[in-house]
Design an enzyme around this catalytic site. Sequence first.
Site, mmCIF file in Angstrom:
data_model
loop_
_atom_site.group_PDB
_atom_site.id
_atom_site.type_symbol
_atom_site.label_atom_id
_atom_site.label_comp_id
_atom_site.label_asym_id
_atom_site.label_seq_id
_atom_site.Cartn_x
_atom_site.Cartn_y
_atom_site.Cartn_z
ATOM 1 N N ASP A 33 -2.427 -11.270 3.967
ATOM 2 C CA ASP A 33 -3.642 -11.287 4.552
ATOM 3 C C ASP A 33 -4.724 -11.300 3.579
ATOM 4 O O ASP A 33 -5.886 -11.738 3.869
ATOM 5 C CB ASP A 33 -3.831 -10.078 5.542
ATOM 6 C CG ASP A 33 -4.142 -8.749 4.560
ATOM 7 O OD1 ASP A 33 -3.176 -8.668 3.557
ATOM 8 O OD2 ASP A 33 -4.673 -7.956 5.000
ATOM 9 N N THR A 93 -3.248 -5.062 -2.434
ATOM 10 C CA THR A 93 -4.206 -5.716 -2.864
ATOM 11 C C THR A 93 -5.156 -5.143 -3.352
ATOM 12 O O THR A 93 -5.570 -3.899 -3.059
ATOM 13 C CB THR A 93 -4.879 -6.470 -1.603
ATOM 14 O OG1 THR A 93 -3.813 -7.342 -1.016
ATOM 15 C CG2 THR A 93 -5.902 -7.559 -2.119
#
Length: 305
Positions: free
Chosen positions: A196, A165
């Site tokens: 997440d 990410t």
Amino acid sequence: MILLANCEAEAGFSESIADLKNGKSAVDALVRGIGFVEADPKVRSVGYGGWPNMLGVMECDAGVMDGTTRAVGTVAAVPRTLHVAALACEVMRRLPHVMLTGEGARRFADEIGFNSDEMLYPDSKRVWWEKLDGLMTEEQKGTFPDTPLAGLLGAITDPERVRDTTVFLGQDQTGGIATVTSTSGWAWKYPGRVGDSPIPGAGFYADSRYGAAACTHTGEMTMRSATAHAIVHGMKCGLSLDDAIQSAADDLLALDTGFIGEVVIHALDTHGNHRVVNLHGQGTVAYWFWEPSMAAPEKRQSQPI
């Protein structure tokens, strides 16, 4: 002011710095900066340069948190959308909801005027099919995409393990702290998988009274441990930034079942301190950092834990 992001953030890091210097809020500065990363095909884990799911479909996730109000907006498994961080910000500002997913998120994007984007980068499409083609039997290829996928998951994802990410964390001139995340998720993930990155408290959390944290890599672990919130809550309870990170890291390191992989934690506090650590990884990882006394942003290396 302060700005912290992982190494993939280079395309938009200076843009966020300029916005912070010009008095923009941390939320607006970070969302605009991460948009440049989403559009950069050289970044192979976010936006247009990212990787598709097992069916060859791009599903992107993002999250935004305003640490002053603790307002949150997130989107997950969104098709046909490049600027998912900006979309998450609009969820936060326009809707009574925190998260939209899939086609619902895309419908909202259509309603507020977002482009419908072609997201499958040609090289990603090539690599995706070559990998599948080498794993499936002729019978499976003949029935694809109606082929059962779960049995292929381990073999197709292990060689890549692309799940990095992009995270931006920052504090503006008013002391407001924010976090913004964006990702195309784990390469060759099972369709609909959400990590997440859009989960408040797991992949990101911000509270302008204490600080912020955001995680990259193995979201399956940070969701189990509520890692980002644990760090900020630790500071609320009086721990230093380093001790709060250590406490959260101990929870991650105690996991010994399920999928175990690398986790990188990025965190800062309200006193201008920051730290980036790498768990279960080989060596250090790079990240970007800036604060007003610096002539230019610096690419630094994470610290051991």
